[in-house]
Design a protein around this motif. Sequence first.
Motif, PDB file in Angstrom:
ATOM      1  N   TYR A   9     -29.192 -38.058  -6.393  1.00 55.63           N
ATOM      2  CA  TYR A   9     -28.703 -39.622  -6.040  1.00 55.63           C
ATOM      3  C   TYR A   9     -27.932 -39.979  -7.388  1.00 55.63           C
ATOM      4  CZ  TYR A   9     -29.990 -39.384  -1.405  1.00 55.63           C
ATOM      5  OH  TYR A   9     -29.785 -39.150  -0.191  1.00 55.63           O
ATOM      6  N   SER A  10     -26.590 -40.859  -7.157  1.00 57.31           N
ATOM      7  CA  SER A  10     -26.676 -42.060  -8.768  1.00 57.31           C
ATOM      8  C   SER A  10     -27.523 -43.071  -9.584  1.00 57.31           C
ATOM      9  CB  SER A  10     -25.514 -43.243  -8.208  1.00 57.31           C
ATOM     10  OG  SER A  10     -23.965 -41.861  -7.719  1.00 57.31           O
ATOM     11  N   ASN A  11     -27.460 -42.232 -10.240  1.00 57.85           N
ATOM     12  CA  ASN A  11     -28.247 -42.887 -11.761  1.00 57.85           C
ATOM     13  C   ASN A  11     -30.192 -42.580 -11.641  1.00 57.85           C
ATOM     14  OD1 ASN A  11     -26.436 -45.141 -12.513  1.00 57.85           O
ATOM     15  ND2 ASN A  11     -26.684 -46.209 -10.377  1.00 57.85           N
ATOM     16  N   SER A  12     -29.681 -40.985 -10.825  1.00 60.97           N
ATOM     17  CA  SER A  12     -31.659 -40.798 -11.032  1.00 60.97           C
ATOM     18  C   SER A  12     -31.649 -39.810 -12.233  1.00 60.97           C
ATOM     19  CB  SER A  12     -30.812 -39.050  -9.457  1.00 60.97           C
ATOM     20  OG  SER A  12     -30.535 -38.885 -10.151  1.00 60.97           O
ATOM     21  N   GLY A  13     -30.121 -39.581 -13.010  1.00 59.10           N
ATOM     22  CA  GLY A  13     -30.889 -39.523 -14.408  1.00 59.10           C
ATOM     23  C   GLY A  13     -30.111 -37.701 -14.828  1.00 59.10           C
ATOM     24  N   LYS A  14     -29.538 -37.372 -13.694  1.00 60.66           N
ATOM     25  CA  LYS A  14     -29.009 -35.938 -14.062  1.00 60.66           C
ATOM     26  C   LYS A  14     -27.946 -35.829 -14.902  1.00 60.66           C
ATOM     27  CE  LYS A  14     -26.464 -36.493 -10.072  1.00 60.66           C
ATOM     28  NZ  LYS A  14     -26.698 -37.726  -9.918  1.00 60.66           N
ATOM     29  N   THR A  15     -27.763 -36.845 -15.420  1.00 61.47           N
ATOM     30  CA  THR A  15     -26.416 -36.454 -17.207  1.00 61.47           C
ATOM     31  C   THR A  15     -27.643 -36.333 -17.817  1.00 61.47           C
ATOM     32  OG1 THR A  15     -24.247 -36.874 -15.968  1.00 61.47           O
ATOM     33  CG2 THR A  15     -24.169 -37.369 -18.275  1.00 61.47           C
ATOM     34  N   THR A  16     -28.393 -36.955 -18.223  1.00 60.39           N
ATOM     35  CA  THR A  16     -28.991 -37.698 -19.426  1.00 60.39           C
ATOM     36  C   THR A  16     -29.873 -36.384 -19.523  1.00 60.39           C
ATOM     37  OG1 THR A  16     -29.187 -39.566 -18.768  1.00 60.39           O
ATOM     38  CG2 THR A  16     -30.776 -39.070 -19.640  1.00 60.39           C
ATOM     39  N   LEU A  17     -30.329 -35.804 -18.395  1.00 58.72           N
ATOM     40  CA  LEU A  17     -31.433 -34.198 -18.250  1.00 58.72           C
ATOM     41  C   LEU A  17     -30.567 -33.695 -18.863  1.00 58.72           C
ATOM     42  CD1 LEU A  17     -33.977 -32.947 -17.702  1.00 58.72           C
ATOM     43  CD2 LEU A  17     -32.764 -33.203 -15.094  1.00 58.72           C
ATOM     44  N   ILE A 107     -26.684 -22.792  -4.153  1.00 55.66           N
ATOM     45  CA  ILE A 107     -26.573 -22.240  -5.481  1.00 55.66           C
ATOM     46  C   ILE A 107     -27.860 -23.088  -5.463  1.00 55.66           C
ATOM     47  CG2 ILE A 107     -24.267 -21.852  -6.814  1.00 55.66           C
ATOM     48  CD1 ILE A 107     -24.974 -24.020  -8.277  1.00 55.66           C
ATOM     49  N   PRO A 108     -28.454 -22.263  -6.550  1.00 53.04           N
ATOM     50  CA  PRO A 108     -30.029 -22.759  -6.775  1.00 53.04           C
ATOM     51  C   PRO A 108     -29.812 -23.628  -7.777  1.00 53.04           C
ATOM     52  CG  PRO A 108     -29.892 -20.877  -8.547  1.00 53.04           C
ATOM     53  CD  PRO A 108     -28.621 -20.930  -8.077  1.00 53.04           C
ATOM     54  N   LYS A 109     -30.453 -25.090  -7.326  1.00 55.87           N
ATOM     55  CA  LYS A 109     -30.616 -26.194  -8.155  1.00 55.87           C
ATOM     56  C   LYS A 109     -32.207 -26.863  -7.855  1.00 55.87           C
ATOM     57  CE  LYS A 109     -27.021 -27.289  -5.508  1.00 55.87           C
ATOM     58  NZ  LYS A 109     -25.956 -26.664  -4.888  1.00 55.87           N
ATOM     59  N   ILE A 110     -31.948 -27.766  -9.364  1.00 58.39           N
ATOM     60  CA  ILE A 110     -33.160 -28.612  -9.149  1.00 58.39           C
ATOM     61  C   ILE A 110     -32.582 -30.012  -8.611  1.00 58.39           C
ATOM     62  CG2 ILE A 110     -34.464 -30.365 -10.976  1.00 58.39           C
ATOM     63  CD1 ILE A 110     -34.699 -27.850 -12.516  1.00 58.39           C
ATOM     64  N   GLU A 111     -33.264 -30.247  -7.825  1.00 57.42           N
ATOM     65  CA  GLU A 111     -32.467 -32.646  -7.122  1.00 57.42           C
ATOM     66  C   GLU A 111     -33.685 -33.035  -8.634  1.00 57.42           C
ATOM     67  OE1 GLU A 111     -34.002 -35.238  -3.498  1.00 57.42           O
ATOM     68  OE2 GLU A 111     -34.202 -33.172  -3.489  1.00 57.42           O
ATOM     69  N   VAL A 112     -32.638 -34.039  -8.908  1.00 52.57           N
ATOM     70  CA  VAL A 112     -33.387 -34.856 -10.103  1.00 52.57           C
ATOM     71  C   VAL A 112     -33.508 -36.257  -8.914  1.00 52.57           C
ATOM     72  CG1 VAL A 112     -32.961 -36.236 -11.664  1.00 52.57           C
ATOM     73  CG2 VAL A 112     -32.214 -34.374 -12.338  1.00 52.57           C
ATOM     74  N   HIS A 113     -34.962 -36.822  -9.385  1.00 47.36           N
ATOM     75  CA  HIS A 113     -35.422 -38.467  -8.460  1.00 47.36           C
ATOM     76  C   HIS A 113     -35.755 -38.786  -8.905  1.00 47.36           C
ATOM     77  CE1 HIS A 113     -36.183 -39.731  -4.399  1.00 47.36           C
ATOM     78  NE2 HIS A 113     -37.120 -39.364  -4.742  1.00 47.36           N
ATOM     79  N   ASN A 117     -36.408 -45.554  -7.573  1.00 45.90           N
ATOM     80  CA  ASN A 117     -34.411 -45.743  -7.459  1.00 45.90           C
ATOM     81  C   ASN A 117     -34.160 -46.288  -5.191  1.00 45.90           C
ATOM     82  OD1 ASN A 117     -33.005 -45.556  -8.864  1.00 45.90           O
ATOM     83  ND2 ASN A 117     -32.538 -43.801  -9.175  1.00 45.90           N
ATOM     84  N   GLY A 118     -35.623 -45.982  -4.378  1.00 44.27           N
ATOM     85  CA  GLY A 118     -35.321 -46.105  -3.383  1.00 44.27           C
ATOM     86  C   GLY A 118     -34.237 -45.110  -2.036  1.00 44.27           C
ATOM     87  N   LYS A 119     -34.422 -44.244  -3.148  1.00 45.44           N
ATOM     88  CA  LYS A 119     -33.184 -42.964  -1.873  1.00 45.44           C
ATOM     89  C   LYS A 119     -34.043 -42.052  -1.359  1.00 45.44           C
ATOM     90  CE  LYS A 119     -29.450 -44.613  -3.462  1.00 45.44           C
ATOM     91  NZ  LYS A 119     -28.271 -45.099  -2.066  1.00 45.44           N
ATOM     92  N   ALA A 120     -34.071 -41.390  -0.116  1.00 42.20           N
ATOM     93  CA  ALA A 120     -34.591 -40.126   0.226  1.00 42.20           C
ATOM     94  C   ALA A 120     -34.593 -38.935  -0.625  1.00 42.20           C
ATOM     95  CB  ALA A 120     -34.409 -40.171   1.431  1.00 42.20           C
ATOM     96  N   LEU A 121     -35.584 -37.824  -0.621  1.00 36.00           N
ATOM     97  CA  LEU A 121     -35.237 -37.073  -1.228  1.00 36.00           C
ATOM     98  C   LEU A 121     -34.383 -36.408  -0.587  1.00 36.00           C
ATOM     99  CD1 LEU A 121     -39.525 -36.496  -2.023  1.00 36.00           C
ATOM    100  CD2 LEU A 121     -37.383 -36.311  -3.860  1.00 36.00           C
TER     101      LEU A 121
END
Length: 164
Positions: A9-17, A107-113, A117-121
């Motif tokens: 989700y937005s603001n989970s840290g994907k871009t920073t990672l 495609i294989p992916k990592i979920e950034v969680h 943030n209160g969002k479900a996986l």
Amino acid sequence: MKVFGFAGYSNSGKTTLIERLIPRFVAQGLRVSLVKHAHHGFDLDRPGKDSYRHREAGATEVFLVSNQRWVLMHELRDEEEPSLEHQLSLMAPCDLVLVEGFKYTAIPKIEVHRPANGKALLYPDNPNIIAIAADALLQVPLPVLDLNDSETIAAFILEQVGLA
């Protein structure tokens, strides 16, 4: 080209990672590219610039070229959004393409969680998620990687795509 994605989700840290991972891959001699999916309209251009005026006049593609970079802007007009596969076919060859977004593309992916943030996986409904990078301990049947340990995450990705 090997392809590996990041979902969350937005603001989970994907871009920073991803920003922390790219230099690690480059330092290992890999040529890395990135595809980022934007959910809303975006514009790299500015009103009044020649390229903006050409697009507004109806050009389907505008190619901007300088001695430091180039960019190709393609107006979809009434076309459907292109698939990730189509976008990859347009890219110059490289060793590894990182993909931010395209949550449900196969495609294989990592979920950034981030649990705070209160969002479900996403992983229970997404079979392409093979690990979770989180800033807290999670009790899930997938590998859980420390979101702040980019070295371990980079090694995991390289192992998964066969570049280790």
